[in-house]
Design an enzyme around this catalytic site. Structure first.
Site, mmCIF file in Angstrom:
data_model
loop_
_atom_site.group_PDB
_atom_site.id
_atom_site.type_symbol
_atom_site.label_atom_id
_atom_site.label_comp_id
_atom_site.label_asym_id
_atom_site.label_seq_id
_atom_site.Cartn_x
_atom_site.Cartn_y
_atom_site.Cartn_z
ATOM 1 N N GLY A 54 0.824 -1.192 0.000
ATOM 2 C CA GLY A 54 0.000 0.000 0.000
ATOM 3 C C GLY A 54 0.859 1.243 0.000
ATOM 4 N N GLY A 56 1.588 5.234 1.455
ATOM 5 C CA GLY A 56 1.531 5.793 2.800
ATOM 6 C C GLY A 56 2.715 5.374 3.654
ATOM 7 N N HIS A 57 3.629 4.587 3.068
ATOM 8 C CA HIS A 57 4.812 4.133 3.813
ATOM 9 C C HIS A 57 6.082 4.815 3.317
ATOM 10 C CE1 HIS A 57 2.137 1.125 5.311
ATOM 11 N NE2 HIS A 57 2.021 0.517 4.150
ATOM 12 N N LYS A 105 5.426 -8.130 2.348
ATOM 13 C CA LYS A 105 5.248 -7.995 3.791
ATOM 14 C C LYS A 105 4.068 -8.859 4.223
ATOM 15 C CE LYS A 105 5.333 -3.426 3.613
ATOM 16 N NZ LYS A 105 5.452 -3.592 2.165
ATOM 17 N N ASP A 110 -1.454 -8.428 1.000
ATOM 18 C CA ASP A 110 -0.215 -8.418 0.220
ATOM 19 C C ASP A 110 0.156 -9.821 -0.229
ATOM 20 O OD1 ASP A 110 -0.239 -5.991 2.017
ATOM 21 O OD2 ASP A 110 1.521 -5.525 0.799
ATOM 22 N N HIS A 216 0.042 0.707 9.503
ATOM 23 C CA HIS A 216 -1.188 1.088 8.804
ATOM 24 C C HIS A 216 -2.141 1.803 9.728
ATOM 25 C CE1 HIS A 216 0.469 -2.364 6.634
ATOM 26 N NE2 HIS A 216 0.031 -1.764 5.571
#
Ligand SMILES: Nc1ncnc2c1ncn2[C@@H]1O[C@H](COP(=O)(O)OP(=O)(O)O)[C@@H](O)[C@H]1O
Ligand SMILES: Nc1ncnc2c1ncn2[C@@H]1O[C@H](COP(=O)(O)OP(=O)(O)O)[C@@H](O)[C@H]1O
Ligand SMILES: [Mg+2]
Ligand SMILES: [Mg+2]
Ligand SMILES: [Mg+2]
Ligand SMILES: [Mg+2]
Lengths: 326, 206, 326, 206
Positions: A54, A56-57, A105, A110, A216
């Protein structure tokens, strides 16, 4: 919610444009996908390394693209694993005939999406291997452990091994060695806010922290009174060391969750090093910074990686990825 | 009673309406025990499904559901993309060839869907996932001999509500262990909307 | 206030310990000072480059220590210029006989303290030159302009010039050329909190931003409704370009103020690049990240540097400083 | 009346007490139009001054003030370190040699201090800085012929209060232009405490 952004549903694609625009000579985006690759992909006869997850990391995952690390990164929506077709695009774009390693991950989404992509790629005749990172010791059940900042070490080591000309199996083995020897744990001082919903991921009192968080905005495994830098360092490091009994010579990563000033990370690092020294564990190399984040969450994680000679050499070999230059 | 192409399209259209309407609610549920994106994910996916179906001429239920499945898999991501995608794909495969699907075939198709989801998610019933809505539904329908909208609606609803008391052992909610209790499973709630939509499409007929 | 810290009055010294502990092979701290230098200082016959200022701007200034950038950084208390005796220690530690350049940001306190240190050093027979960075176009009065993120380019260029063996005067001239050609402007979405007082530097409504902020949590020159990423990029870039009329080929820095996720910086960069392209300005190199921060302030600044052939070459020459690897 | 070593020590001790007591207030003033550290800076510096003086035997006022000046310069930083350091250093230099300082010498010393601060800070009266307290003080004392505690106190107070209406043109407050109006200048407020302490040390005598 206070964010510098335009339309929330365009945030990933705009971010990728901005990222690629900053490094036009080094990376490219595959048109109509959320895949970014090295400019010189595919590299003939080198194992390709693909990571992703995703968004946002940031700087994960595109920031780790470079000679000596990733060949491609696949970005999903914010906190949402990318879909199999996108991962497949990445695999195809970096396959230089020596096969492709997927660094995944350990999240249900995922694992499933990357696995489906691997099936599709195999059907197209590409050799694909997968490793699943699960370094988060906050989760007792080893099978259920999340992949967090330790993933960066997997990128580094697998990337170095591939750059050195190793086979897909050898690269996979090196990645597995990291996974077997890396442990992380984190705390949050403040939640993060999903751009699309505008709501904080949890509420925390002024004197509280969430211990054992993922990346998250999930609530942690425990809520506690906010500790000092030293107390936080002790809590995280000891928890990790319990799980990493054979620690002798290690690499340390003190990672910010997105909104943590470097000053605070250095305070944590100071104490982590002190603890390691007291326990007779030798620090070989230290990384302090924002490596695997959770949007604008404040907090940090500590990652320890047990090293042997092979891992030391691979850790030291060059990388020109913007987020981890060696 | 059979299940027709029009009903299949109606099913997905109504599913989309319910999911759009409850998008924020689904995300809030996911916020509590996950990462807060379930409503966003499902809304994005079903919006694309409806767009994909729109204006297409379908001869078979299987083709409708296959398009839905492929769209979900390529537009949703996360855990729900592959799982709901797999569910619809398995249904599609099982109903292939029948223009109007019989009750028996439909139940068999749902059974395949559950098996597919279990395999994909490496999960069983009782782990606080969408399986806790889909699996009891199959059991209940196997005991019946024709489509019954109110049975479907009631079964989905009670299964969905029952997820509240479960301690999660799969998905993100599992990280919370005991703290996951007392919250509905978001994927089960969206599954409930999907079965509610199925019930409505059955009631409205072909 | 939510910070990862121990005693606020120990925060600077502990931060420096944590910083040095992460890079033991590269930097050292002069005992009983707040000065960090290259491990190999002083370097004979190379002009030494010293920068510094209050703490709270991390990775500035110690993060810019390295081959090709700074020889030493002097840390003051949070947001407080270091004292002359500390600066003097740095000057003495890096003087290899070719003189020392002080890179000073244009704040009353910094200018005075560094100037006093220069006087003391000259009295001890060390050649000292000073440059004062004033890149913040938010301030109309040019004499009063603050030094902000543009300082990083001064470090880079002066450091590269010194590494190339130039004389103190030549290094100073290169630094002055950057100062004449660099402009910045920033916005804040949230204030920062001084560790010692625990109070936010200002209050901002949920839909407000401060435009024209410095790097010390000072209020900005104007308060406005929070804009989109594109609007912010337009406002900052246009304001800068008005002041930099001769812009043809430039370096861009999109800098986070401390708590801004990289995602948001990439959105801003995307639009900045678009604006520059529309205006026919060529981007030679882009930097996106946290380079000059204000504790945990959320927001960003944009910096543009006009380049000529000399500056391009110096910008491209290697640096192994952790915060700006080239 | 003369100004003795004991009074000088008393002056600095009382200055420290007032500054410690008003540390947060001074920082708040600086928060409004600066960077919020003035109280922290002055408190850190004067605390060190008092520590430095403690237990030392001084023969001359000049030595007391020199130690204070050097301590402020090496412990405060920011704008106030060099400026208050310079002020005390200039006073110290001007009173050198006199064990008990006469009024005339003291006024001359203050005059040197103001000149020194103006030069260091490249500032003049009327720019909303500490000079707006120190400079009128010298003018007022030049018109008198002996130490007068209440004159000193009143003059410092009214000058300090008058900084509220000034638009800053030096220091960080200058960034705010018109918005700096309506706020007291923090350095002027701490200067007021220092002169209040001077007045008290004069009242308490040697
Ligand atoms: N292993 C699994 N097997 C079956 N269903 C699962 C599994 N993991 C998660 N789910 C379902 O997916 C839902 C979460 O979907 P979503 O929030 O969209 O994805 P993510 O967890 O990747 O953010 C859960 O509520 C649950 O019903
Ligand atoms: N150029 C100057 N000349 C004289 N006094 C100044 C000047 N600049 C600032 N000051 C004084 O210093 C005070 C601020 O001190 P402080 O907050 O400790 O330092 P900084 O501004 O570096 O944070 C101001 O209130 C003002 O009285
Ligand atoms: Mg998700
Ligand atoms: Mg979710
Ligand atoms: Mg200051
Ligand atoms: Mg101040």
């Amino acid at each position: 919610m206070k964010k510098i952004m335009n339309e929330p549903n365009q945030i990933v694609t705009e971010m990728l444009d901005g990222f690629v625009a900053a490094k036009p000579g080094k990376v490219k985006r595959i048109p109509d996908t959320t895949v970014v690759t090295r400019k010189d992909s595919p590299i003939q006869n080198k194992v390709g390394i693909v990571s992703g997850g995703g968004s946002g990391h940031e700087p994960a995952h595109a920031g780790y693209i470079g000679k000596g690390m990733l060949d491609a990164a696949v970005a999903g929506e914010v906190f949402t694993s990318p879909t199999p077709d996108q991962v497949l695009e990445a695999i195809k774009a970096v396959d230089g005939g020596a096969g492709v390693l997927l660094v995944i991950k350990n999240y249900t989404g995922d694992v499933m999406n990357f696995d489906m992509a691997a099936e599709l790629a195999e059907a197209e005749g590409i050799d694909v291997a997968q490793v699943v990172v699960n370094d988060d010791v906050a989760i007792d059940d080893v099978d259920g452990r999340r992949g967090v900042a330790g993933t960066v070490f997997v990128h580094k080591i697998a990337g170095a091994k591939a750059e050195a000309g190793a086979s897909l199996e050898e690269v996979k083995n090196a990645a597995e060695k990291v996974i077997a020897n890396v442990r992380s744990m984190g705390v949050a001082l403040s939640p993060c806010v999903m751009p699309a919903s505008g709501k904080p991921s949890f509420e925390l009192g002024d004197d509280e922290m969430e211990v054992g968080i993922g990346i998250h905005g999930e609530p942690g495994t425990e809520r506690k009174t906010l500790g000092t830098a030293d107390e936080i360092a002790v809590e995280l490091t000891n928890h990790i060391l319990e799980d990493l009994p054979e620690a002798e010579e290690i690499a340390v990563m003190v990672n910010g969750m997105g909104a943590t000033p470097e000053m605070e990370l250095n305070l944590v690092n100071r104490k982590v090093q002190e603890i390691l020294q007291e326990k007779g564990v030798k620090t070989y190399k230290t990384f302090v910074g924002e490596y695997m984040t959770s949007l604008e969450m404040a907090g940090c994680s500590v990652t320890l990686l047990n090293l042997d000679d092979e891992l030391k050499e691979l850790l030291d070999s060059p990388s020109d990825a913007p987020a981890l230059r060696v | 009673m059979t299940f027709t192409v029009e009903q299949a399209i109606n099913w997905l259209t109504k599913s989309n309406e319910k999911i759009q309407k409850n998008k924020d609610y689904l995300s809030e549920l996911d916020q509590a025990i996950g990462d807060g994106d379930h409503g966003i994910n499902m809304a994005r996916g079903f919006d694309e499904v409806v767009k994909k179906l729109d204006g297409n001429d379908y001869e078979q239920v299987a083709d409708v559901l296959k398009d839905a499945a492929m769209t979900l898999m390529s537009k949703v991501g996360g855990a729900s993309g592959p799982l709901f995608g797999t569910a619809f794909l398995k249904i599609s495969m099982a109903v292939k060839g029948e223009e109007a699907v019989t009750f028996g075939t439909f139940v068999k198709a749902l059974e395949d869907a559950v098996a597919g989801v279990k395999q994909r998610g490496k999960a069983e019933e009782g782990e606080k996932t969408m399986i806790d809505v889909w699996s009891p539904m199959v059991e209940r329908m196997k005991a019946a001999d024709d489509f019954d909208a109110s049975v479907i609606r009631d079964n989905a609803k009670s299964s969905m509500e029952a997820t509240k008391d479960i301690v999660a052992t799969k998905g993100r909610a599992a990280y919370l262990k005991e703290r996951s209790k007392g919250h509905l499973d978001p994927g089960s709630v969206s599954s409930y909307y999907i079965f509610e939509a199925l019930a409505e499409s059955l009631e409205e007929g072909a």
